[in-house]
Design a protein around this motif. Structure first.
Motif, PDB file in Angstrom:
ATOM      1  N   ASP A  80       0.833  -1.204   0.000  1.00  6.67           N
ATOM      2  CA  ASP A  80       0.000   0.000   0.000  1.00  6.67           C
ATOM      3  C   ASP A  80       0.864   1.249   0.000  1.00  6.67           C
ATOM      4  OD1 ASP A  80       0.918  -0.082   2.646  1.00  6.67           O
ATOM      5  OD2 ASP A  80      -0.893  -1.123   3.289  1.00  6.67           O
ATOM      6  N   GLY A  81       0.214   2.406   0.002  1.00  5.94           N
ATOM      7  CA  GLY A  81       0.951   3.665  -0.090  1.00  5.94           C
ATOM      8  C   GLY A  81       1.227   4.006  -1.535  1.00  5.94           C
ATOM      9  N   PRO A  82       1.940   5.097  -1.789  1.00  2.12           N
ATOM     10  CA  PRO A  82       2.213   5.499  -3.171  1.00  2.12           C
ATOM     11  C   PRO A  82       3.015   4.437  -3.915  1.00  2.12           C
ATOM     12  CG  PRO A  82       3.363   6.914  -1.585  1.00  2.12           C
ATOM     13  CD  PRO A  82       2.537   5.983  -0.788  1.00  2.12           C
ATOM     14  N   LEU A  83       2.696   4.264  -5.168  1.00  2.00           N
ATOM     15  CA  LEU A  83       3.326   3.240  -6.001  1.00  2.00           C
ATOM     16  C   LEU A  83       4.857   3.378  -5.936  1.00  2.00           C
ATOM     17  CD1 LEU A  83       1.715   1.245  -7.753  1.00  2.00           C
ATOM     18  CD2 LEU A  83       2.128   2.766  -9.697  1.00  2.00           C
ATOM     19  N   PRO A  84       5.582   2.331  -5.532  1.00  2.00           N
ATOM     20  CA  PRO A  84       7.044   2.468  -5.409  1.00  2.00           C
ATOM     21  C   PRO A  84       7.782   2.083  -6.694  1.00  2.00           C
ATOM     22  CG  PRO A  84       6.388   0.365  -4.526  1.00  2.00           C
ATOM     23  CD  PRO A  84       5.117   1.028  -5.027  1.00  2.00           C
ATOM     24  N   LEU A  85       9.048   2.431  -6.703  1.00  2.00           N
ATOM     25  CA  LEU A  85       9.991   1.878  -7.669  1.00  2.00           C
ATOM     26  C   LEU A  85      10.620   0.649  -7.022  1.00  2.00           C
ATOM     27  CD1 LEU A  85      11.708   2.285 -10.349  1.00  2.00           C
ATOM     28  CD2 LEU A  85      13.409   3.361  -8.843  1.00  2.00           C
ATOM     29  N   VAL A  86      10.598  -0.476  -7.745  1.00  2.00           N
ATOM     30  CA  VAL A  86      11.318  -1.655  -7.249  1.00  2.00           C
ATOM     31  C   VAL A  86      12.738  -1.603  -7.802  1.00  2.00           C
ATOM     32  CG1 VAL A  86      11.506  -4.162  -7.490  1.00  2.00           C
ATOM     33  CG2 VAL A  86       9.332  -3.138  -6.821  1.00  2.00           C
ATOM     34  N   LEU A  87      13.706  -1.839  -6.923  1.00  2.00           N
ATOM     35  CA  LEU A  87      15.116  -1.767  -7.313  1.00  2.00           C
ATOM     36  C   LEU A  87      15.718  -3.154  -7.208  1.00  2.00           C
ATOM     37  CD1 LEU A  87      17.651  -0.012  -7.931  1.00  2.00           C
ATOM     38  CD2 LEU A  87      17.946   0.208  -5.455  1.00  2.00           C
ATOM     39  N   SER A  88      16.059  -3.741  -8.341  1.00  2.00           N
ATOM     40  CA  SER A  88      16.665  -5.077  -8.349  1.00  2.00           C
ATOM     41  C   SER A  88      18.120  -4.968  -8.785  1.00  2.00           C
ATOM     42  CB  SER A  88      15.911  -6.005  -9.304  1.00  2.00           C
ATOM     43  OG  SER A  88      16.664  -7.192  -9.475  1.00  2.00           O
ATOM     44  N   LEU A  89      19.009  -5.594  -8.016  1.00  2.00           N
ATOM     45  CA  LEU A  89      20.440  -5.540  -8.351  1.00  2.00           C
ATOM     46  C   LEU A  89      20.886  -6.788  -9.116  1.00  2.00           C
ATOM     47  CD1 LEU A  89      20.257  -3.026  -6.684  1.00  2.00           C
ATOM     48  CD2 LEU A  89      22.432  -3.614  -5.612  1.00  2.00           C
ATOM     49  N   GLU A  90      19.953  -7.401  -9.827  1.00  2.00           N
ATOM     50  CA  GLU A  90      20.254  -8.663 -10.511  1.00  2.00           C
ATOM     51  C   GLU A  90      21.360  -8.536 -11.555  1.00  2.00           C
ATOM     52  OE1 GLU A  90      16.110  -8.359 -11.576  1.00  2.00           O
ATOM     53  OE2 GLU A  90      16.588  -8.790 -13.667  1.00  2.00           O
ATOM     54  N   ARG A  91      21.537  -7.324 -12.115  1.00  2.00           N
ATOM     55  CA  ARG A  91      22.647  -7.148 -13.078  1.00  2.00           C
ATOM     56  C   ARG A  91      23.999  -7.023 -12.381  1.00  2.00           C
ATOM     57  NH1 ARG A  91      20.720  -5.035 -18.336  1.00  2.00           N
ATOM     58  NH2 ARG A  91      18.638  -4.218 -17.993  1.00  2.00           N
ATOM     59  N   MET A  92      23.965  -6.701 -11.113  1.00  2.00           N
ATOM     60  CA  MET A  92      25.219  -6.560 -10.362  1.00  2.00           C
ATOM     61  C   MET A  92      25.471  -7.881  -9.643  1.00  2.00           C
ATOM     62  SD  MET A  92      25.036  -2.633  -8.963  1.00  2.00           S
ATOM     63  CE  MET A  92      26.687  -2.765  -8.242  1.00  2.00           C
ATOM     64  N   ALA A  93      25.910  -8.865 -10.403  1.00  2.00           N
ATOM     65  CA  ALA A  93      26.029 -10.229  -9.886  1.00  2.00           C
ATOM     66  C   ALA A  93      27.436 -10.776 -10.053  1.00  2.00           C
ATOM     67  CB  ALA A  93      25.004 -11.117 -10.584  1.00  2.00           C
ATOM     68  N   ALA A  94      28.417  -9.901 -10.111  1.00  2.00           N
ATOM     69  CA  ALA A  94      29.793 -10.362 -10.315  1.00  2.00           C
ATOM     70  C   ALA A  94      30.480 -10.668  -8.988  1.00  2.00           C
ATOM     71  CB  ALA A  94      30.591  -9.299 -11.059  1.00  2.00           C
ATOM     72  N   VAL A  95      31.265 -11.727  -8.986  1.00  2.00           N
ATOM     73  CA  VAL A  95      32.256 -11.897  -7.924  1.00  2.00           C
ATOM     74  C   VAL A  95      33.432 -11.040  -8.368  1.00  2.00           C
ATOM     75  CG1 VAL A  95      33.804 -13.507  -6.775  1.00  2.00           C
ATOM     76  CG2 VAL A  95      31.451 -14.170  -7.260  1.00  2.00           C
ATOM     77  N   ARG A  96      33.602  -9.894  -7.712  1.00  2.00           N
ATOM     78  CA  ARG A  96      34.593  -8.936  -8.216  1.00  2.00           C
ATOM     79  C   ARG A  96      36.019  -9.414  -8.000  1.00  2.00           C
ATOM     80  NH1 ARG A  96      32.465  -3.061  -6.158  1.00  2.00           N
ATOM     81  NH2 ARG A  96      30.477  -3.040  -7.272  1.00  2.00           N
TER      82      ARG A  96
END
Lengths: 472, 472
Positions: free
Chosen positions: B85-101
């Protein structure tokens, strides 16, 4: 926001709100610190006997905007316990709150008040057949509250962690005078923000720790110690990896010793048996604490044999008795005392990524050599990446002659530490000594967050002002 | 402070500030959580590929006052990843940041981006001859960022600690859009407030973890597992103490299993070999990871023999092969699946002071019996004081019939947990599920401090609003 001094009027109000005898004039011992760099001042010393009394003191100080300097055993090395300028503070000592409130052997937990001296906690654990592994040179004086507030380290961090990792819960008075009853005895508790670890290491700037629940461990069934001659810091690093692979968590300490430290012991007249002649350039002191069905002597022999075969170790002794163990440890433990007799121009409590240690020792030596003909004693808790890197005058000269070189030497060392992604304070904290260094070297986003946290929890700025970080 | 929805205008601004393809419409998988209790909503999903892109997103969200919900693997069990509920949020997914650096075997350190799946980190550690010990049922899906944000636990906490203890440093974007470059690889670093441990466990409400430096360990040279029949929870507790005294840190897991769990496996058709007939009421699963010169079979036999002599253990099996080990662990690991097939009315992720566990199991059973004829399955990580205490309908009845009793059951369990100084969330966190419980049961001084910290670091309140704590 301006603060007011701890004057007679405030002392009178405080005295009236507390039982007889809690507030007294400051004796000199509350105004000193071991390195003699600062001279503290105080309007009074408060010695509350309960968390409620601590809360009363903090509440009144907050209302009057009087600075409060928490004082533990007074052994801190970065001036966190002395306020040398600004409005006269109230010194708060928890020496009356020195009870071990409870021991839970079956839980491996002990609850101690903040004024309890570390050695007393170690004893209470031993009486219950358990181990409290925090151990450092000042353990006969340092108090639990101060040890947690500075997240103390010491010789057993490799196996057991820093003070932070040894604490399960806190009772504390926050800067608004409220009491946080957080003496949990839980290994897992994911109920919101980690206030415990925020107060630990905050050096009394975010509140006053009044008691802690601490982790105990089973006592090792057998211990063993070896002093091995290594080819240099890189060989010591490889030996550490070998020792970890062999012994895993039975490896309780891995200390790097430089020949300079042992030569200082000889030079300054310590009566110690030096096992190797001539004194080698580099040594590693290895300590094991084994549980059942595991023999430390066998493990140490394996480490020695494999280290020798790999060309890392050229010589060594394995202690065959408790007396021999103590003698080997005495070689390590007397190094700071010998250092003091020689007199360092500058000493540094630094940590580095493990793999950077050999290059750091080489590069730092090279950079410092451009500044003068120093003698360098680099030693310490290599297993934790923690070196005490101390710079001394040439033989026959005194530190006083080089007092004006100290800043330059320290700057050179700290610059290199930061280049190599290390820390300029591994275990001693920031206090007042390294406050400017923290600003110079610290990450800006983190500094901003620290200031925001300080302002949020202590908006009046009464808690240990001038230590760690200055908001604003 | 009012927030604004993630509407078309904001999505357009965000898209313009980022490389192509980073912002897309929300697929259903970002709006779900495993227990199906909440239905998430989102204006868009952002999938940044670098910490700078994350900073851009957070900065723009802050300017527009748009709520941001960080989304990891989506396996969280308390609704921290969905905003219903509440104002529609932005979902933030870090799925592209998946490197073992980077992997630093000689330092026992690995640096992974937040979107890296746990199993991948375990693999990368193994490829380097090391162990990353965090292990839990969802390890094939759960991501490092989410695991740290919830301070995940799992089966190896007894030996290696929670996710918090396995993390040396963080890279994170704070709510003001600044980047904290804190990927330290240090065991000791006492330079100010512990921002790392504050972000860990904050469930995305104080910033976004984008990468972490993680602790690795030597791999055990030999492992062993035993399943022992114990006389009850008190006997299991005594056996735990005995196992710790024998094996110390070689004890990697100590799981309590109730006969109810094994009977559920049989009832719901799991094809598992049950080693004891009839199914005993209580069992302990013991896992050892030994280093060299230490034999897990010998240690397990010692524990069994001494436990038997002390009247704690009546029967038991020690795995003689890797296959037998896996079969014993399968008995434990299938319990949650069997629970799901039976269908719990209420499940509780609680922890208790170790010594309180036997009394808790007895008292909770008695209190609940007054409310109905439930079947109870209490099992879990007893070595950490962590029980999964699940309440089921009587045989032949369905959970749906008892949906209206859930609140009452949970209230009864949580009240008793708090009376016994335990935690109402041992390893799953607060999220949205337990936010009211945190207020009900939490220490008022701590809640006030948590609100102050939230307001200080996220004054606009954009980070995962509604999770953990609502500032007042």
């Amino acid at each position: 926001m301006t603060l007011n001094p701890c004057d007679a009027g405030f002392v009178a109000r405080l005295s009236a709100a507390l039982p007889e005898g809690r507030i007294r004039p400051p004796e000199p011992r509350y105004l000193e610190e071991p390195r003699g760099q600062w001279q503290g001042r105080a309007g009074a010393v408060a010695t509350p006997a309960s968390v409620e009394e601590v809360a009363t003191i903090i509440r009144l100080a907050g209302q009057a905007r009087v600075p409060v300097v928490p004082f533990g055993g007074g052994t801190g090395l970065v001036g966190g316990q002395v306020m040398a300028d600004g409005p006269l503070p109230l010194v708060l000592s928890l020496e009356r709150m020195a009870a071990v409130r409870a021991v839970y052997p079956s839980e491996n937990v002990l609850v101690a008040e903040a004024g309890t001296v570390l050695a007393r906690v170690q004893e209470a654990a031993e009486e219950a057949g358990r181990l409290f592994p925090l151990s450092l040179a000042s353990e006969g004086t340092a108090q639990i509250g101060g040890l947690l507030s500075t997240n103390a380290g010491g010789v057993n961090v490799l196996r057991y962690g820093n003070a932070r990792e040894l604490c399960l819960g806190l009772e504390a008075v926050l800067p608004d005078g409220s009491i946080w009853h957080g003496l949990k005895r839980l290994r897992k508790d994911n109920t919101g923000y980690d206030l415990r670890d925020l107060l630990i290491g905050a050096e009394g700037t975010l509140g006053v720790i009044t008691a802690a629940s601490l982790r105990l461990f089973p006592r090792p069934a057998a211990v063993g110690t070896a002093l091995l001659v290594v080819d240099g810091p890189a060989a010591a690093l490889a030996l550490l990896a070998l020792a970890q692979e062999c012994a895993g968590p039975a490896l309780t300490a891995f200390e790097l010793i430089s020949g300079q430290g042992l030569r200082f012991e000889i030079e300054t007249g310590f009566d110690l048996r030096q096992p190797f002649d001539p004194v080698p350039d580099w040594l590693a002191l290895i300590d094991l604490g084994c549980m059942r069905e595991q023999d430390p002597q066998e493990l140490l022999e394996t480490i020695f044999t494999e280290g020798h075969a790999a060309g890392l170790v050229s010589d060594g002794v394995i202690a065959a008795s408790e007396g021999q163990r103590a003698a080997l440890w005495a070689l390590r433990e007397n190094i700071p005392l010998a250092n003091r007799r020689v007199g360092a121009i500058a000493s540094h409590d630094i940590s580095l990524p493990l793999s950077a240690i050999p290059a750091f020792i080489e590069d730092a030596g090279r950079r410092l050599a451009r500044l003068g003909a120093w003698r360098i004693n680099a030693f310490g808790h290599m297993g934790d990446g923690n070196l005490h890197y101390n710079v001394f005058p040439p033989a026959g000269r005194s530190r006083a002659e080089f007092a004006d070189r100290k800043a330059e030497v320290t700057r050179t060392v700290h610059d290199l530490v930061v280049e190599m992604e290390g820390s300029i304070s591994a275990e001693h904290g920031i206090g007042r000594l390294k406050r400017d260094d923290l600003v110079r070297y610290g990450d800006p986003a983190r500094l901003k967050a620290m200031r925001a946290i300080k302002s949020a929890l202590d908006p009046a700025g009464i808690m240990n002002p001038g230590a760690v970080i200055v908001p604003g």
